[in-house]
Design a protein around this motif. Sequence first.
Motif, short mmCIF file in Angstrom:
data_model
loop_
_atom_site.label_atom_id
_atom_site.label_comp_id
_atom_site.label_asym_id
_atom_site.label_seq_id
_atom_site.Cartn_x
_atom_site.Cartn_y
_atom_site.Cartn_z
N GLN A 1 13.61 1.55 1.92
CA GLN A 1 12.82 0.37 1.61
C GLN A 1 11.39 0.73 1.20
O GLN A 1 10.57 -0.16 0.98
N LEU A 2 11.12 2.03 1.08
CA LEU A 2 9.79 2.49 0.69
C LEU A 2 9.86 3.23 -0.63
O LEU A 2 10.71 4.10 -0.83
N GLY A 3 8.95 2.88 -1.54
CA GLY A 3 8.89 3.54 -2.83
C GLY A 3 7.75 4.53 -2.89
O GLY A 3 7.41 5.19 -1.90
N ASP A 4 7.10 4.61 -4.04
CA ASP A 4 6.01 5.55 -4.25
C ASP A 4 4.75 5.13 -3.48
O ASP A 4 4.52 3.94 -3.23
N ILE A 5 3.93 6.13 -3.16
CA ILE A 5 2.63 5.92 -2.53
C ILE A 5 1.58 6.53 -3.45
O ILE A 5 1.72 7.67 -3.90
N ARG A 6 0.54 5.77 -3.75
CA ARG A 6 -0.51 6.24 -4.65
C ARG A 6 -1.89 6.05 -4.01
O ARG A 6 -2.11 5.07 -3.28
N GLU A 7 -2.79 6.97 -4.28
CA GLU A 7 -4.18 6.79 -3.87
C GLU A 7 -4.85 5.81 -4.82
O GLU A 7 -4.58 5.79 -6.02
N ASP A 8 -5.74 4.98 -4.28
CA ASP A 8 -6.45 3.99 -5.09
C ASP A 8 -7.95 4.15 -4.88
O ASP A 8 -8.40 5.02 -4.13
#
Length: 233
Positions: free
Chosen positions: A100-107
């Motif tokens: 249920q978790l996709g990509d993680i990106r820094e913002d």
Amino acid sequence: MKQKLSTLVAQARGGRVVRTPFLDGDAIDRRLLQDQEIHHRIAGGFPDARRVVLTLYPAHIPEVGAGVAVLRLTPQEAAPAWDAQDFAVQLRRLELPEDQLGDIREDRGGAFLVAATGKSAEKIAALTELGGREVEVEEVGETAGKGNKLREVVVPSMRVDVVGAKGFGVSRAYFQQGIDGGKVRLNGQPARASSEIREGDSLSADGMGRIDFRRVVNETRRGNFKVELDVHR
């Protein structure tokens, strides 16, 4: 994945709306999706997402939601700052289902963007604390980034290095470096420059995005080809 995808296609042709959990986008054989009786939607929250959710639905249904939320989490304590790996460790401690978790990106501003679906998206949206720090959570929608663009380009051949460079708008030499470095994949497999791309194929390049080869529009008088590409960045 091929056998499972064919089953999902059959279910959609039978009138059902079916949706996968998050999976590797390169593992989807997009040629199986070229079916006039169904529509499909691939969403990962980001145009160049590595992990995506595939939704299939009958052609008589005009549109369905992607089922993917992108949430921005901003830690309220600045020091010591987390990097993406630190943040991912804290997120895993919530024991959310991986599918249920996709990509993680820094913002910007020390924040992080997370693509999620189902109960995991709801749980993340309700967070007020993570890893002992207060966090502010904001839902920013299903997508983030430049989006996708349908392009028509003229190419002298269907070689991967030719179509990829033209589609992404970079030099052939630069794109070749990506191929040599193993950063370019054709239908999920490492691509060779001399490989030919065909209708329904998907070409992805790390840091650039993905090209879905739609169709050959026509052949020009000089023997070149005008092709239609769906470019996701």
